[in-house]
Each structure stands twice: as C-alpha cells, then as structure tokens.
Design a protein around this motif. Structure first.
Motif, PDB file in Angstrom:
ATOM      1  N   ALA A  23       1.223   3.042  -0.155  1.00  0.00           N
ATOM      2  CA  ALA A  23       1.634   2.577  -1.231  1.00  0.00           C
ATOM      3  C   ALA A  23       1.337   0.720  -1.245  1.00  0.00           C
ATOM      4  CB  ALA A  23       3.362   2.599  -1.141  1.00  0.00           C
ATOM      5  N   GLN A  24       1.364   0.340  -0.116  1.00  0.00           N
ATOM      6  CA  GLN A  24       1.019  -1.107   0.106  1.00  0.00           C
ATOM      7  C   GLN A  24      -0.269  -1.504  -0.410  1.00  0.00           C
ATOM      8  OE1 GLN A  24       2.389  -1.866   3.972  1.00  0.00           O
ATOM      9  NE2 GLN A  24       4.419  -2.075   3.502  1.00  0.00           N
ATOM     10  N   VAL A  25      -1.162  -0.656   0.138  1.00  0.00           N
ATOM     11  CA  VAL A  25      -2.714  -0.941  -0.146  1.00  0.00           C
ATOM     12  C   VAL A  25      -2.918  -0.729  -1.640  1.00  0.00           C
ATOM     13  CG1 VAL A  25      -4.936  -0.242   0.427  1.00  0.00           C
ATOM     14  CG2 VAL A  25      -3.413  -0.413   2.148  1.00  0.00           C
ATOM     15  N   GLY A  26      -2.298   0.193  -2.116  1.00  0.00           N
ATOM     16  CA  GLY A  26      -2.498   0.343  -3.611  1.00  0.00           C
ATOM     17  C   GLY A  26      -1.740  -0.678  -4.486  1.00  0.00           C
ATOM     18  N   MET A  27      -0.692  -1.169  -4.093  1.00  0.00           N
ATOM     19  CA  MET A  27      -0.138  -2.081  -4.562  1.00  0.00           C
ATOM     20  C   MET A  27      -0.901  -3.559  -4.610  1.00  0.00           C
ATOM     21  SD  MET A  27       2.323  -3.208  -6.736  1.00  0.00           S
ATOM     22  CE  MET A  27       3.781  -2.016  -6.488  1.00  0.00           C
ATOM     23  N   LEU A  28      -1.430  -3.667  -3.422  1.00  0.00           N
ATOM     24  CA  LEU A  28      -2.052  -4.916  -3.325  1.00  0.00           C
ATOM     25  C   LEU A  28      -3.501  -4.634  -4.160  1.00  0.00           C
ATOM     26  CD1 LEU A  28      -2.357  -6.064   0.291  1.00  0.00           C
ATOM     27  CD2 LEU A  28      -1.853  -7.497  -1.634  1.00  0.00           C
ATOM     28  N   LEU A  29      -4.020  -3.497  -4.224  1.00  0.00           N
ATOM     29  CA  LEU A  29      -5.644  -3.336  -4.668  1.00  0.00           C
ATOM     30  C   LEU A  29      -5.197  -3.348  -6.318  1.00  0.00           C
ATOM     31  CD1 LEU A  29      -8.047  -2.450  -3.548  1.00  0.00           C
ATOM     32  CD2 LEU A  29      -7.519  -0.061  -3.880  1.00  0.00           C
ATOM     33  N   TYR A  30      -4.203  -3.067  -6.954  1.00  0.00           N
ATOM     34  CA  TYR A  30      -4.156  -3.040  -8.031  1.00  0.00           C
ATOM     35  C   TYR A  30      -3.346  -4.341  -8.685  1.00  0.00           C
ATOM     36  CZ  TYR A  30      -5.972   1.589  -8.765  1.00  0.00           C
ATOM     37  OH  TYR A  30      -6.857   2.690  -8.705  1.00  0.00           O
ATOM     38  N   THR A  31      -2.784  -5.138  -8.018  1.00  0.00           N
ATOM     39  CA  THR A  31      -2.506  -6.273  -8.465  1.00  0.00           C
ATOM     40  C   THR A  31      -3.272  -7.645  -8.074  1.00  0.00           C
ATOM     41  OG1 THR A  31      -0.855  -6.569  -6.342  1.00  0.00           O
ATOM     42  CG2 THR A  31       0.287  -5.528  -8.601  1.00  0.00           C
ATOM     43  N   GLY A  87      -5.827  -7.329   4.617  1.00  0.00           N
ATOM     44  CA  GLY A  87      -7.053  -7.193   5.529  1.00  0.00           C
ATOM     45  C   GLY A  87      -7.677  -5.593   5.289  1.00  0.00           C
ATOM     46  N   GLN A  88      -6.685  -4.601   5.114  1.00  0.00           N
ATOM     47  CA  GLN A  88      -7.167  -3.335   4.588  1.00  0.00           C
ATOM     48  C   GLN A  88      -8.006  -3.073   3.362  1.00  0.00           C
ATOM     49  OE1 GLN A  88      -3.977  -0.473   5.454  1.00  0.00           O
ATOM     50  NE2 GLN A  88      -3.230  -1.872   7.456  1.00  0.00           N
ATOM     51  N   VAL A  89      -7.279  -4.226   2.353  1.00  0.00           N
ATOM     52  CA  VAL A  89      -8.113  -4.118   0.926  1.00  0.00           C
ATOM     53  C   VAL A  89      -9.466  -4.411   1.201  1.00  0.00           C
ATOM     54  CG1 VAL A  89      -8.140  -4.942  -0.969  1.00  0.00           C
ATOM     55  CG2 VAL A  89      -5.866  -4.349  -0.122  1.00  0.00           C
ATOM     56  N   PHE A  90      -9.633  -5.424   1.974  1.00  0.00           N
ATOM     57  CA  PHE A  90     -11.097  -5.975   2.307  1.00  0.00           C
ATOM     58  C   PHE A  90     -11.896  -4.716   2.852  1.00  0.00           C
ATOM     59  CE2 PHE A  90      -9.611 -10.607   2.586  1.00  0.00           C
ATOM     60  CZ  PHE A  90      -9.711 -10.846   1.225  1.00  0.00           C
ATOM     61  N   VAL A  91     -11.404  -4.154   3.845  1.00  0.00           N
ATOM     62  CA  VAL A  91     -11.960  -2.958   4.374  1.00  0.00           C
ATOM     63  C   VAL A  91     -12.360  -2.054   3.368  1.00  0.00           C
ATOM     64  CG1 VAL A  91     -11.991  -1.023   6.037  1.00  0.00           C
ATOM     65  CG2 VAL A  91     -10.960  -3.398   6.600  1.00  0.00           C
ATOM     66  N   ILE A  92     -11.693  -1.824   2.459  1.00  0.00           N
ATOM     67  CA  ILE A  92     -11.865  -0.991   1.299  1.00  0.00           C
ATOM     68  C   ILE A  92     -13.283  -1.525   0.565  1.00  0.00           C
ATOM     69  CG2 ILE A  92     -11.316   0.086  -0.840  1.00  0.00           C
ATOM     70  CD1 ILE A  92      -8.607   0.362   0.063  1.00  0.00           C
ATOM     71  N   PHE A  93     -13.367  -2.690   0.264  1.00  0.00           N
ATOM     72  CA  PHE A  93     -14.619  -3.423  -0.459  1.00  0.00           C
ATOM     73  C   PHE A  93     -15.759  -3.184   0.589  1.00  0.00           C
ATOM     74  CE2 PHE A  93     -11.104  -6.153  -2.604  1.00  0.00           C
ATOM     75  CZ  PHE A  93     -11.318  -5.190  -3.527  1.00  0.00           C
ATOM     76  N   VAL A  94     -15.537  -3.406   1.921  1.00  0.00           N
ATOM     77  CA  VAL A  94     -16.616  -3.259   2.927  1.00  0.00           C
ATOM     78  C   VAL A  94     -17.249  -2.086   2.922  1.00  0.00           C
ATOM     79  CG1 VAL A  94     -17.365  -3.284   5.202  1.00  0.00           C
ATOM     80  CG2 VAL A  94     -16.073  -5.204   4.309  1.00  0.00           C
ATOM     81  N   ILE A  95     -16.323  -0.786   3.019  1.00  0.00           N
ATOM     82  CA  ILE A  95     -16.920   0.535   2.850  1.00  0.00           C
ATOM     83  C   ILE A  95     -17.569   0.595   1.403  1.00  0.00           C
ATOM     84  CG2 ILE A  95     -15.999   2.919   2.709  1.00  0.00           C
ATOM     85  CD1 ILE A  95     -13.817   2.120   4.576  1.00  0.00           C
ATOM     86  N   CYS A  96     -17.114   0.078   0.435  1.00  0.00           N
ATOM     87  CA  CYS A  96     -17.741   0.263  -0.893  1.00  0.00           C
ATOM     88  C   CYS A  96     -19.003  -0.460  -0.807  1.00  0.00           C
ATOM     89  CB  CYS A  96     -16.943  -0.326  -2.087  1.00  0.00           C
ATOM     90  SG  CYS A  96     -17.285  -0.413  -3.512  1.00  0.00           S
TER      91      CYS A  96
END
Lengths: 169, 102
Positions: free
Chosen positions: A133-141, B60-69
């Motif tokens: 939920a946290q990763v999704g919230m950050l990803l979409y905001t 940081g985990q969001v950045f990892v998603i971008f790196v994987i992309c």
C-alpha cells in the motif's frame, strides 16, 4: 541472530552465483545461475521488508527478462564458441585488477564513515507491515509523472525491439 | 555476531557490482556481458532497498521499480540489437564487432 544468519547465507549465495554467472562456459548455464541469483536477491528484499519488490523481482527478472535471454540464446545458434576469436588488444587482466581496486575503495568508503539517518529527513511515509500500500501510494501521488514516463519508456523499448528484430531490417 | 548494518549491505552491493564489472571486462560473449549489466543493476537495487529500510522511507523502493523498468527496456532493446547483428555477421563475439571501430 536469525537475521544475521539469513543475511550471510543469502549474501554468500548471491555472490557465489554471481561469480558462476560470469565464469560459466555455457551461456544457458550462465542464464540458469542468473535466475538463482535473482531469486536470492528477492529473498534479500524480503529480509529488508520490501515484499512488493521481491514479487516484482521474481515476476519481472526471473520470469520475463530471463525468458528473453533464453529466447535469444536459442535463436543465436552458435556453431563455434564465441570465445574462440580473441583480440590481442584486449587487456582483461588489467581490467580485473582495476575492478578489484575500485572494490577495495568502495569497501573502504563504506567502512570508514558509517551512514547514520540524516536529522533533516523525516520519513515521508513511515514504513509498516503494509508495504504494498505504501509503495502504491507513493507511486501514484509523488511519483506519478515518472511512473507515466516509465510506461512511455517501456512502450518505446517495445516498439524499438520489434523494429530491430524484424527480418527485413 | 555483530548486527547487520547498512554497511554490510553496501559491501555486498559493491561486491556484486564489481562482479558485474569483471564480467563486462573479461567475457567476449555479448549475451553474458548483458547479463553482467543486469547484475550491476541488481547491485544498485540492493543499495536502494537497504537505505530505504534504514530511513524507513518507501521512496527508495519506488526508485527500484523504475530501475527494474529501465532494465527491462534495456534487455529488450539490447537483445534486439544482438539478434539484428547476429543475422548480419553470424557472431556474438564483441571482439569481432568492429563495425564502428576506427
């Protein structure tokens, strides 16, 4: 204690299979070692509390990218090993030496100054058990525009790969 | 046994990255070289997740998603180039890929 044992086991497996990836003679074996390496990296993500990334790692890397590599290895039917022809000007040993020097430097930097949490950086979203939920919230905001750009990048890469792999190029 | 600090993760990440660099430097099969690049990207991801865990910040985990992309895009385009090159030259040895060398 349990965490330390898990970390050292996973780290040893990651490094061991990484070395096997680059030393295996057969390219297909190399890809198989790469799969195991990716799975252990996913285990490390679970250890760090990033369950969503662990799933993504298994699905995208071990599922998608590795199949892509296998397809190419099967399509590129090698009659002679690619290591046969050797360029005299290649300096492999010098490269390995320089790489090890850089590794020593990186380890020295990591060990010299322990990185403590910066005082001026409060956690934007405190991490709890609900990682997805946290990763999704950050990803979409906060990261909505980079997210859309990433989708465009994937689209462009897909079109580019199709154009490159066409037979009448 | 000492507790696991971010330094441990940084050393692991540096070692994995250098394994990838050595693979790029020593191997001549371009498919193995692309795999070494994947290893290096994985090393960067381990670093990002370790610091995400240290600061308890999921960015940081969001950045990892971008790196994987980006890694997926790189693999697709790189392997397409390898296929196109193999179709023309019948080789995947980078020492024979001297088309643009002066």
């Amino acid at each position: 204690m349990g965490q330390a044992i898990a970390f050292y086991t996973i780290a040893a497996c990651i490094l061991g299979f990484g070395v096997l990836v680059i030393t295996a003679k057969n390219t297909v074996h190399s890809i198989m070692f790469l799969v195991v390496n990716f799975l252990f990296v996913a285990g490390l993500y679970v250890l760090l509390g990033a369950q969503f990334l662990a799933v993504i790692q298994v699905v995208v890397y071990a599922g998608g990218i590795v199949v892509l590599y296998l397809f190419v290895v099967m399509l590129v039917n090698l009659k002679r090993p690619p290591e046969a022809h050797q360029d005299r000007r290649r300096r492999g040993r010098l490269g390995v030496t320089c790489s090890l020097v850089v590794l020593a430097e990186l380890v020295a930097i990591a060990a010299y100054k322990y990185v403590s949490p910066a005082a001026g950086l409060p956690p934007a979203l405190p991490m709890g058990p609900d990682n997805v939920a946290q990763v999704g919230m950050l990803l979409y905001t906060d990261y909505l525009i980079p997210f859309e750009l990433a989708s465009m990048l994937l689209l462009v890469a897909m079109v580019g790969a199709i154009v490159l792999a066409r037979r009448d190029l | 046994m000492t507790p696991i600090t971010p330094v441990h993760y940084m050393v692991l990440s540096a070692a994995l990255f250098i394994i990838g660099v050595i693979g790029v430097m020593t191997r001549r099969n371009i498919i193995v070289i692309l795999m070494s690049i994947e290893l290096m990207l994985n090393a960067v991801n381990i670093n990002l997740v370790a610091f995400s865990n240290l600061w308890q910040n999921a960015a940081g985990q969001v950045f990892v998603i971008f790196v994987i992309c980006v890694a997926a895009a790189e693999a697709a385009v790189g392997l397409g180039i390898i296929l196109a090159f193999y179709r023309n030259k019948e080789t995947v040895n980078i020492d024979e890929m001297t088309l643009m060398r002066w």
